[in-house]
Write an enzyme that holds these catalytic residues in place. Structure first.
Site, PDB file in Angstrom:
ATOM      1  CG  ASN A 173     -12.300 -20.146  22.941  1.00 38.29           C
ATOM      2  OD1 ASN A 173     -12.464 -19.896  24.123  1.00 38.29           O
ATOM      3  ND2 ASN A 173     -13.294 -20.156  22.064  1.00 38.29           N
ATOM      4  CG  HIS A 209       0.231 -20.331  10.817  1.00 36.30           C
ATOM      5  ND1 HIS A 209      -1.125 -20.264  10.555  1.00 36.30           N
ATOM      6  CD2 HIS A 209       0.477 -21.612  11.192  1.00 36.30           C
ATOM      7  CE1 HIS A 209      -1.667 -21.456  10.734  1.00 36.30           C
ATOM      8  NE2 HIS A 209      -0.721 -22.293  11.123  1.00 36.30           N
ATOM      9  CB  CYS A 260      -3.505 -20.605   7.866  1.00 37.84           C
ATOM     10  SG  CYS A 260      -4.140 -19.525   9.179  1.00 37.84           S
ATOM     11  CG  HIS A 293      -8.063 -16.836  15.871  1.00 38.02           C
ATOM     12  ND1 HIS A 293      -7.430 -18.060  15.983  1.00 38.02           N
ATOM     13  CD2 HIS A 293      -9.393 -17.108  15.952  1.00 38.02           C
ATOM     14  CE1 HIS A 293      -8.332 -19.025  16.110  1.00 38.02           C
ATOM     15  NE2 HIS A 293      -9.529 -18.472  16.098  1.00 38.02           N
ATOM     16  CB  CYS A 299      -1.662 -16.828   6.729  1.00 36.90           C
ATOM     17  SG  CYS A 299      -0.864 -17.769   8.053  1.00 36.90           S
ATOM     18  CD  GLN A 357     -14.323 -17.248  17.915  1.00 40.29           C
ATOM     19  OE1 GLN A 357     -15.422 -17.261  17.394  1.00 40.29           O
ATOM     20  NE2 GLN A 357     -13.829 -18.304  18.543  1.00 40.29           N
ATOM     21  CG  HIS A 378      -3.082 -17.107  12.188  1.00 41.72           C
ATOM     22  ND1 HIS A 378      -2.317 -16.994  11.056  1.00 41.72           N
ATOM     23  CD2 HIS A 378      -3.074 -15.885  12.767  1.00 41.72           C
ATOM     24  CE1 HIS A 378      -1.882 -15.742  10.940  1.00 41.72           C
ATOM     25  NE2 HIS A 378      -2.336 -15.050  11.980  1.00 41.72           N
TER      26      HIS A 378
END
Lengths: 342, 342
Positions: B158, B118, B72, B171, B75, B173, B169
């Site tokens: 998303n 994660h 990943c 997250h 991470c 944007q 993971h």
């Protein structure tokens, strides 16, 4: 061509048979114990925040979902007990959707079966059969545009499980919207501005520019032109315009209708040769009334696929879904070159 | 809160550490042999047919796609050889996207990691950690709005493979668009019309109407209100407004930012309790500049899911994709009642 034969399903819905020369439809009684139809299955709500209509159709959650092939409701049903088409055979049929998003004063939803064969696709139809589908679209456009509750007639096909298609049998749909759809309204607003500013038709200008440039042309005949648009939003996107501006299918000549069926089928064939598997696609016929705020319209088809590579799909995530800001992963010119070569 | 610590990745991209009180970031050198960045990875094309910008980002086809957990890139990477975050630990980080749709004169794409873990989700963050993410959004909004090439700052998440997320993971944007996105432009046009006709702010009017009606309210505090909009387009859709109109996060008070983090996290928790599995969703922060054509804007979040039942997804097929005519399968009132009860 002669008009369709009309039949009535058990719950009162209309069924129309469009037949190849020499074929005579022989429907039988629809013996299914169907519940009565909801006269107003949906509600239209206007979103003041965006100026767009939204259709709330809360009765459709239990609609038919991926039935096994032997229970396909679109295959011919000679017993009158198993299918939406109670007949031993047919060529092309159109019937009112049993689970409509739009009905009554709110419009109309129809299903069009392209062929009695459960497998196959529009691209694989024999030429005269594809022409018969076009004839059915022509007929439905004329009849639905004559209804006072319908503002816009939209013939379309969704093809592929990847875009949510729940019935594998080759078919399309026809919506009679009671309002001008948001995208159509946006396009007409652009065309109106262009007419006022330049005195020309925006779509005719765009078509001429594509022909002059040439880099995005996919196919062109004396009567029709297909191209990947300069600002394509989808990984595969082709627009098909008649070279002569008309508002909708009913204004095309017989020669133009013949050529349209052929070029349309040809484009879908190219789509299916792009990858090893059939391409999931949406086919959208943009049709307009010939007067009022729709008079600047230019009939055309927009073909779109969400497949961005052999193994990957394009998803409409937040940029596209929340902001309408599309991000394309390929250049329109490279897509046009690939489609041209196929 | 104090500002972020800044670091630079091997190819020159910026990395910002936002830290909880008492935590001190300890980045190491990014030792990955990254290729140099493309200064202009995308092209903006204006679609004259719709009046909308389209982003052509043809370099992104090979971006990271569903890596295994041990690889990943989000991470913590204590060796400086395996991750976008060369550090043994972090709380919240923001860095420039390695595969941006927008960069240079065309805008900016950033990734924000909500947590070093994660697994998990925004809804599961401890309260002070969720508040730190809000602080990072606040900071990025202020910094990006100050750039002359950026017209609109869009913080979003998303979540879920169902909508195409390729990194598990937790997250989000942040996009800095160089243009006003089509949906924002449409909303501002509606707000402008409303102001001219009624002298009021459209979004404040809509919020007041939702509060007065009550049937679609999901949650309400002294400072924020969450509701399913009257004309919801998505199977699950919630809008979250501050009760006091502001244009973007930077105009909120500390108390409002605290409450925002809490209500936002609460709503996402309700989303995840709707079904047995985590809900795929999109979270979109609608932010505006405080002047010019954006002055009528009203900061709010729109949360959307394509899940229409425990087993079924809503697909955006031809009616939605080609005509922008959305068909909802559930009533907004029933969705609000379910979310309220959770």
């Amino acid at each position: 061509m002669s008009g369709p034969s009309r039949w009535t399903l058990a719950d009162g819905r209309e069924l129309l048979f469009f037949s190849l020369p020499g074929h005579i439809p022989a429907p039988v009684a629809d013996l299914r114990p169907l519940p009565p139809r909801d006269p107003e299955p949906s509600e239209l709500r206007f979103d003041r925040a965006t100026g767009q209509w939204v259709i709330i159709a809360a009765q459709r959650q239990d609609r038919t979902y991926k039935p096994p092939a032997e229970a396909c409701p679109l295959c011919p049903g000679p017993t009158g007990r198993s299918s939406e088409v109670p007949a031993a055979d047919y060529d092309v049929v159109v019937f009112e959707n049993r689970f409509p998003s739009l009905a009554g004063d709110n419009g109309r939803c129809e299903v069009i079966c392209f062929s009695p064969d459960h497998t196959g696709s529009f691209a694989e139809l024999p030429a005269e059969h594809a022409r018969l589908v076009v004839q059915a679209w022509w007929h439905r456009t004329a009849e639905l545009l004559a209804r006072k509750e319908i503002e816009q007639v939209f013939c379309f096909e969704n093809r592929g499980e990847e875009i949510g298609v729940t019935l594998a049998h080759p078919h399309g749909q026809i919506y009679g919207y009671p309002f001008l759809t948001p995208r159509t309204a946006a396009m007409l607003a652009q065309a109106r501005e262009n007419r006022i500013a330049h005195g020309t038709n925006l779509f005719a200008d765009l078509l001429a520019a594509e022909v002059a440039d040439g880099a995005r042309i996919v196919a062109r005949t004396q009567l029709f032109t297909a191209f990947v648009p300069y600002a394509a939003r989808w990984p595969v996107e082709v627009h098909l315009y008649p070279n002569r501006r008309v508002h909708n299918l009913t204004e095309l000549t017989e020669d133009e209708l013949d050529d349209f069926a052929e070029v349309y089928r040809n484009l879908l064939g190219r789509f299916d040769r792009l990858y090893d598997a059939p391409l999931p696609y949406m086919a959208a016929l943009h049709q307009y009334r010939d007067d009022g705020e729709q008079a600047d319209g230019y009939f055309h088809v927009e073909l779109m696929s969400i497949r961005r590579s052999a193994t990957k799909l394009k998803y409409l995530a937040a940029s596209e879904s929340a902001m309408d800001a599309f991000i394309a992963d390929v250049t329109p010119e490279s897509v046009a070159a690939r489609l041209r070569a196929l």
